[in-house]
Design a protein around this motif. Structure first.
Motif, PDB file in Angstrom:
ATOM      1  N   UNK A   1       6.853  13.685  -0.536  1.00 34.58           N
ATOM      2  CA  UNK A   1       7.510  13.183   0.674  1.00 34.58           C
ATOM      3  C   UNK A   1       7.885  14.312   1.626  1.00 34.58           C
ATOM      4  N   UNK A   2       8.198  15.470   1.081  1.00 36.76           N
ATOM      5  CA  UNK A   2       8.546  16.605   1.942  1.00 36.76           C
ATOM      6  C   UNK A   2       7.355  17.090   2.758  1.00 36.76           C
ATOM      7  N   UNK A   3       6.138  16.864   2.233  1.00 38.77           N
ATOM      8  CA  UNK A   3       4.957  17.359   2.930  1.00 38.77           C
ATOM      9  C   UNK A   3       4.263  16.278   3.736  1.00 38.77           C
ATOM     10  N   UNK A   4       4.773  15.033   3.696  1.00 41.29           N
ATOM     11  CA  UNK A   4       4.105  13.929   4.396  1.00 41.29           C
ATOM     12  C   UNK A   4       4.201  14.129   5.883  1.00 41.29           C
TER      13      UNK A   4
ATOM     14  N   UNK B   1       9.518  13.496  -4.736  1.00 39.63           N
ATOM     15  CA  UNK B   1      10.106  14.097  -3.540  1.00 39.63           C
ATOM     16  C   UNK B   1       9.245  15.219  -2.979  1.00 39.63           C
ATOM     17  N   UNK B   2       8.463  15.885  -3.823  1.00 36.05           N
ATOM     18  CA  UNK B   2       7.620  16.985  -3.346  1.00 36.05           C
ATOM     19  C   UNK B   2       6.532  16.464  -2.402  1.00 36.05           C
TER      20      UNK B   2
ATOM     21  N   UNK C   1       0.800  -1.219   0.000  1.00 39.93           N
ATOM     22  CA  UNK C   1       0.000   0.000   0.000  1.00 39.93           C
ATOM     23  C   UNK C   1       0.837   1.276   0.000  1.00 39.93           C
ATOM     24  N   UNK C   2       2.140   1.164   0.002  1.00 39.89           N
ATOM     25  CA  UNK C   2       2.992   2.350   0.016  1.00 39.89           C
ATOM     26  C   UNK C   2       2.769   3.184  -1.245  1.00 39.89           C
ATOM     27  N   UNK C   3       2.624   4.493  -1.059  1.00 39.93           N
ATOM     28  CA  UNK C   3       2.439   5.414  -2.178  1.00 39.93           C
ATOM     29  C   UNK C   3       2.821   6.811  -1.725  1.00 39.93           C
ATOM     30  N   UNK C   4       2.932   7.732  -2.685  1.00 39.00           N
ATOM     31  CA  UNK C   4       3.308   9.099  -2.341  1.00 39.00           C
ATOM     32  C   UNK C   4       2.123   9.914  -1.828  1.00 39.00           C
ATOM     33  N   UNK C   5       0.926   9.632  -2.323  1.00 36.67           N
ATOM     34  CA  UNK C   5      -0.266  10.362  -1.905  1.00 36.67           C
ATOM     35  C   UNK C   5      -1.482   9.583  -2.369  1.00 36.67           C
TER      36      UNK C   5
END
Length: 467
Positions: free
Chosen positions: A464-467, A461-462, A174-178
């Motif tokens: 991940x910076x806001x996670x 990366x954008x 289930x890993x994802x950026x958003x």
């Protein structure tokens, strides 16, 4: 890329509509075991659709108990492209009371440019749009502008009780950026709306007993406490006469309703008189707040069910010894579900008179409120699409309801979410004669390809910076 895909989706509208109607016909009511066949049928239909669409690793994700989720992925866009989880759910609310439906709830009926059926709105309508958008990218372009994972839940309408177990068991998968949620309306309609959050929820059920057994009302009436009378008095203590919550400690942790939040809420116009007229109701609620603020930015306690005594046809002269009630609490940012639940429990215990015994039936926990940060790439991408397509700056709003996965994915996987459903507020979701506009289907089949394309321009990366 997105234009070709949108044109393809428009050319396939009749086939897409027929698949949506087929999905709606499955009575996938998750709260009632009597509808197990409907749940199973909806899952099998979705599994087949994802496989035919060209997704990989299509499977059921099962918890030890509860309803499985449907999963599929396409990750051919590469590591330099964001991976987006697309969320939907296939379960629906019960259709009761059946006698109030103008047409059978699981036989979708087209009239006045609308689909009338249980689950026609955000539940299956917007979920279908999301699935068909991914399928169209794969068919027309041979790939999507983002890596895609689809997670279609089967327990959203019962509070997602198995979701924490599913997340823990399938964390890597289930890993994802958003995440983009097809649940949570607002994207369709004349006024562009950016849905950036929702209230949280917790619940409890309790029973009240006044005597060892029911008794003849002619023999004991006036000399013995009536459980229904006591229940009515007790639940009435939860609120002041004007609707203010009267439970000490219930709002602990809730942030103040700032001027900025009030301005944001007012950016989506609401004709309050027309709103009440739509429900055939009269104005009510804490006069310090607008209707929009009361229904999206303020915490609430609602009695969802209350029963006891004789409820069959005709009459029965009985003084009931037991009564029952179900409560839900909608929560705002900062409130802890367990603490809110405990405050309500303590209030009820403190207001129960001598001779009235309470028994609580609830599980600890619930879901916290969710808010998407102002600088998140999902928010920027959706705003750009809505601004471009509708020629106006989108209003910003929060749902009054709850989408549990938004909070659970944020807390467990560090994954932020944007709700981009296509339902409108007037579509009677969860009520008799629920409907979904065919114009919203058209709009969704245009907006979703644009949104995925816009998101694909953002480096991983954008996020991940806001996670």
């Amino acid at each position: 890329m997105s234009v070709r895909v949108a044109e393809y989706l428009a050319s396939q509208k009749e086939a897409i509509l027929e698949r949506l109607l087929t999905l709606i016909r499955f009575p996938s009511v998750s709260t009632d075991p009597a509808f197990a066949d409907g749940m199973r049928g909806a899952r099998e239909f979705l599994l087949d659709r994802l496989r035919v669409a060209g997704l990989q690793d299509v499977q059921l994700l099962e918890a030890p108990c509860g309803q499985p989720a449907v999963y599929g992925a396409w990750t051919g866009a590469g590591p330099d492209t964001p991976t987006i989880m697309i969320y939907g759910h296939y379960d629906v609310q019960p259709a009761d009371p059946l006698e109030l439906w103008q047409s059978p709830p699981f036989e979708p009926t087209l009239r006045d440019g609308r689909i009338y059926a249980r689950g026609a709105s955000d539940v299956k309508g917007s979920t279908t749009i999301a699935i068909e958008t991914v399928a169209a990218f794969l068919a027309v372009e041979g790939g999507c502008p983002v890596n895609v994972k689809l997670f279609l839940e089967g327990e959203e309408e019962v509070g997602s009780p198995s979701l924490p177990v599913l997340i823990e068991a399938h964390r890597e998968l289930l890993a994802a950026d958003a995440m983009l949620s097809a649940d949570g309306g607002g994207a369709a309609g004349k006024v562009p709306v950016l849905n950036i959050g929702c209230r949280g929820i917790t619940a409890l059920q309790f029973s009240l007993r006044t005597a060892r057994k029911d008794a003849h009302s002619g023999k004991v009436g006036g000399a013995m406490r009536n459980a229904l009378h006591e229940m009515a008095r007790l639940v009435a203590t939860l609120h002041e006469d004007d609707g203010r919550v009267a439970v000490e400690g219930f709002e602990a942790g809730a942030g103040p309703l700032t001027n900025a939040l009030r301005v944001e809420s007012a950016s989506l116009p609401l004709d309050e008189a027309a709103w009440y007229a739509e429900f055939g109701a009269v104005p009510f609620g804490d006069p310090a707040y607008t209707v929009r603020e009361r229904t999206t930015l303020r915490p609430t306690i609602e009695v969802n069910g209350m029963w006891g005594g004789y409820t069959g046809r005709g009459g029965k002269t009985v003084t009931p010894a037991e009564a029952h009630a179900k409560l839900t609490m909608r929560l705002v940012p900062g409130q802890d579900p367990a603490a809110a639940q405990a405050a309500v429990k303590a209030h009820l215990e403190g207001h129960a008179p001598n001779g009235v015994a309470l028994e609580f039936h609830f599980s600890p926990g619930g879901t916290r409120a969710y808010t998407l940060g102002a600088d998140h790439p999902l928010r920027a991408a959706a705003a750009a699409v809505l601004r471009r397509e509708k020629g106006a700056e989108p209003a910003v709003m929060r749902l009054g309801g709850t989408v549990p996965i938004t909070t659970l994915f944020q807390e467990s996987l560090g994954m932020d979410s944007l709700m981009f459903g296509l339902a409108s507020a007037d579509e009677d979701a969860h009520a008799p004669n629920e409907f979904f506009r065919l114009s919203s289907l058209d709009e969704g089949l245009r907006l979703w390809p644009l949104l995925l394309t816009e998101i694909g321009r953002t480096p991983p990366a954008a996020f991940r910076r806001t996670a």
